[in-house]
Design a protein around this motif. Structure first.
Motif, PDB file in Angstrom:
ATOM      1  N   TRP A 148      -6.526  -2.214  -3.646  1.00  7.62           N
ATOM      2  CA  TRP A 148      -5.449  -1.881  -2.718  1.00  7.62           C
ATOM      3  C   TRP A 148      -5.927  -1.916  -1.266  1.00  7.62           C
ATOM      4  N   THR A 187       1.753   2.558  -3.526  1.00 12.62           N
ATOM      5  CA  THR A 187       0.696   2.987  -4.451  1.00 12.62           C
ATOM      6  C   THR A 187       0.815   4.475  -4.742  1.00 12.62           C
ATOM      7  N   LEU A 208       0.828  -1.198   0.000  1.00  9.46           N
ATOM      8  CA  LEU A 208       0.000   0.000   0.000  1.00  9.46           C
ATOM      9  C   LEU A 208       0.872   1.261   0.000  1.00  9.46           C
TER      10      LEU A 208
END
Length: 761
Positions: free
Chosen positions: A549, A489, A486
């Motif tokens: 995600w 991202t 994460l």
């Protein structure tokens, strides 16, 4: 410490060391770019010496590299061998940028590489106290092909040998020739397999956007297919093309492209050279007016020689056509200096008449053989009645993400998917392909430009795009846990990166999470009390990639350390993907600034009058006011104050309102001007966003403190000058604040040197 060319400079001259590393990385793939990096290397070394010698880096006399080298040599800071090395690298670095010659450049690259080593070794010995062992010089070596594990080679050899001799196992009696042939074939097949399937094609293409990449080096005489694809037409290009067309049949013409470093002059010249070669062929093009061609001449002396055809002595007989890219400071210095051999009064009068150095918006000026195109007022974004937008930045993102076969990024993305490769970078690329995400990213860039007065060139923008797509610690083969994934991202890279670039540092400061707006506060309360995130993710997050995600965290348990991290990600994701949420997060003061900026540049009188009215309130609030129209001169510690009457006289220029709805050329500050009562003296102030933000608070009743005054020094100076326009010589109000009593002291017009002292009700 990482081993690379001249890494022993890492502590004493880190920026020079980075340029040396990049030079060697580019050596065999792009010698022109390598030479350009060599020039940047000596720039950093010279800057370091300049600082160590306690010289003024901003001195107008020594702002360009050639002049600095010559000055240090005259001061005996180094001997002739080092002086020659500096000038050699400076010259070949310039030639590489302006003239493309692959064969010649490679020979010069070898020589420059050796001279860089000599300079670095000398610098360590003479300007540092580091006790380090400097390695002997080594020529650059061709990079090794990716090594293939020996066990794979042997396994492949065995398969080939079985085929070659038709046996189940490879016989030990095989000749060395057969074994060698099998090994060579095995290595070639494995090499092909490694190159075809282990490479991340998208990473390679996005990597070309980085400032450190060969493709980022601008060369005014060449325009690669990669740059041609990314090229976006801008109004300033259309203006220059228009000039070239109008001057096509004329004999004499000087086109001055004035601006600042990194504003696109080199890129424009490269584009025109390729696409309008018939017109550009008439001109001598000089892409660097700060450059001296001779160690015995300064840059300004060289410029005098270049422009001699446009001197007062030759202007009426000249048939030269010249285009010169020149920075504003250099141009100002040139027209105002005493010249050696020629005079340039015609050129000076043209520059003065153009008002290039005034607050006036200038796009193009022409007179006689002269044309001046100013890059300074052609912005990277536009002002509209609804705020700011950038056709240029948005088009660049569209080109990078477009799903069409001529797009090298999309082709690389497709090839990776065909090879079964999909990483977080491919997901970030898909996320950025969303049109609204692109618009939000661009809005963040515009806000950074205005809020922090940060100049963003095309190269810096493209480097920024690479940074939000590729995590700095990306490893293709490593499997990450969900929280680490994460963190790679795009929303996280955009708003939470630290020390990757100045642009990303500023983006972190405009993280919507910091906004004090109701929708954010309500969302934070919801997220901090939520135990099951599944409903929120499915209902609030509209983007499918972003949902993927966040889905691993739907069973999040309260109390885990990841809570703050998840809240950050949800807010950032909503801001980038939800138009409704983004509007609710809008910064009201920022939108007000955009509105006034638009109307001031448009010369819209109603809005300008409104601003001046509010500004008057702010001025009186800042100093304090006992009664209407009076402003405090000072307030003592004993609550005793003296005030004067101050009548503000705004000076509004008699300029027609601009008719275009979208402004492509404009100033980035709001400029206010006031005059005294006789309208003979004027005082002006440029208001940027930071100052505007403070002034709005003061208008609403905020009392500025000492830090505010330190941060707003230009405003304080402006206010002190403005106070001189008051009538304190004729009348003052004496205010006993604690007692709430006020008295007026004024001259008695019936008695010389007489005064009237009366109470004010």
């Amino acid at each position: 410490m990482e081993r690379y060319f001249l890494n022993f400079l890492h502590n004493s001259a880190p920026k020079a060391a980075i340029n040396a590393k990049q030079m060697e990385n580019l050596f065999f793939t792009d010698s022109s770019s390598a030479l350009a990096k060599a020039r940047l290397f000596i720039e950093e070394i010279i800057k370091s010496i300049w600082v160590l010698e306690k010289l003024d880096l901003e001195s107008h006399d020594y702002r360009n590299l050639s002049d600095r080298i010559n000055y240090l040599y005259r001061q005996e800071c180094f001997e002739s061998t080092i002086n020659n090395a500096f000038h050699f690298i400076r010259k070949v670095g310039n030639d590489a940028v302006h003239v493309s010659d692959a064969n010649g450049n490679m020979q010069q690259a070898y020589a420059a590489h050796k001279e860089m080593y000599n300079i670095a070794k000398w610098y360590i010995e003479f300007y540092t106290t580091e006790e380090i062992i400097i390695p002997p010089y080594e020529q650059p070596q061709l990079p090794r092909v990716q090594e293939i594990p020996e066990d794979l080679i042997k396994e492949k050899m065995e398969e080939l040998l079985k085929t070659m001799i038709g046996k189940e196992t490879a016989a030990t009696t095989l000749t060395d020739e057969i074994k060698e042939e099998a090994r060579e074939q095995a290595e070639n097949e494995l090499k092909h397999t490694f190159e075809e399937h282990s490479d991340n094609y998208l990473v390679r293409e996005i990597g070309k956007l980085r400032i450190s990449a060969a493709e980022a080096v601008e060369n005014a005489s060449s325009f690669s297919a990669f740059k041609n694809y990314l090229h976006v037409n801008r109004p300033i290009q259309e203006k220059v093309e228009e000039i070239l067309q109008s001057r096509f049949k004329q004999d004499s013409n000087l086109i001055l492209l004035s601006g600042s470093v990194g504003d696109g002059k080199s890129h424009l010249l490269a584009y025109l050279n390729q696409h309008l070669n018939n017109m550009m062929g008439q001109y001598k093009v000089f892409n660097d007016a700060t450059e001296s061609f001779s160690p015995s001449k300064t840059a300004l002396e060289t410029l005098e020689e270049i422009l001699k055809g446009f001197s007062d002595q030759h202007i009426h007989e000249s048939n030269e056509k010249v285009i010169i890219a020149i920075n504003l400071g250099v141009l100002n210095n040139f027209v105002n200096r005493e010249h050696n051999e020629y005079t340039y009064n015609h050129l000076k009068m043209f520059i003065e008449k153009s008002e290039l150095f005034s607050s006036k918006i200038l796009t193009h000026a022409e007179d006689g053989p002269f044309d001046l195109v100013s890059f300074a007022d052609y912005q990277m974004f536009e002002l509209t009645p609804n705020g700011a937008e950038s056709n240029y930045f948005e088009t660049l993102l569209q080109k990078i993400c477009a799903r069409r076969e001529e797009n090298p990024f999309y082709l690389a993305y497709k090839k990776d998917l065909e090879n079964g490769k999909k990483t977080i970078i491919h997901e970030n690329y898909e996320f950025l392909s969303n049109e609204f995400v692109q618009k939000q990213v661009v809005q963040i860039i515009i806000k950074v430009i205005l809020q922090f007065k940060h100049s963003v060139s095309s190269r810096h923008f493209l480097n920024f795009v690479a940074d939000i797509l590729i995590p700095h610690d990306f490893k293709d083969s490593i499997v990450l846990k969900e929280s680490d994934r994460l963190a790679q991202t795009l929303p996280h890279l955009l708003f939470n990166s630290i020390d990757r670039s100045q642009l990303l540092d500023y983006a972190r400061l405009v993280n919507p999470l910091h906004s004090r707006v109701q929708v954010i506060d309500e969302l934070l309360v919801t997220l901090n009390t939520l135990t099951d995130w599944e409903v929120l993710i499915e209902e609030r997050i509209g983007n499918e990639i972003a949902k993927d995600w966040l889905r691993p965290f739907t069973d999040y348990a309260d109390g885990e350390e990841i809570l703050e991290f998840l809240i950050n990600q949800v807010v950032n994701t909503l801001y980038l993907t939800s138009e409704g949420f983004a509007k609710q997060c809008s910064d009201i003061v920022y939108q007000q600034y955009l509105d006034y900026l638009y109307n001031f540049n448009k010369n819209a009188k109603p809005k300008i009058r409104e601003f001046y009215k509010n500004f008057k309130t702010t001025l009186f609030n800042w100093k304090g006011s006992p009664i209407s129209e009076y402003i405090y001169l000072d307030i003592s510690e004993n609550d005793f104050a003296v005030a004067q009457k101050l009548k503000l006289n705004p000076r509004l220029e008699n300029v027609d309102e601009r008719h275009e709805s979208k402004l492509q050329t404009f100033k980035q500050n709001i400029s206010v001007v006031f005059s005294d009562s006789d309208k003979k003296n004027f005082v002006s102030l440029d208001i940027d966003f930071a100052l505007f933000q403070l002034l709005v608070k003061v208008e609403q009743g905020y009392r500025p403190n000492k830090k505010d005054e330190e941060d707003a020094t230009t405003f304080i100076e402006f206010l002190e000058k403005l106070m001189n326009y008051g009538n304190k010589k004729d009348e003052v109000i004496i205010d006993f604040i604690a007692e709430n009593k006020k008295y007026r002291l004024l001259n008695d017009e019936f008695e010389d040197q007489g005064f009237i002292f009366e109470k004010v009700d």
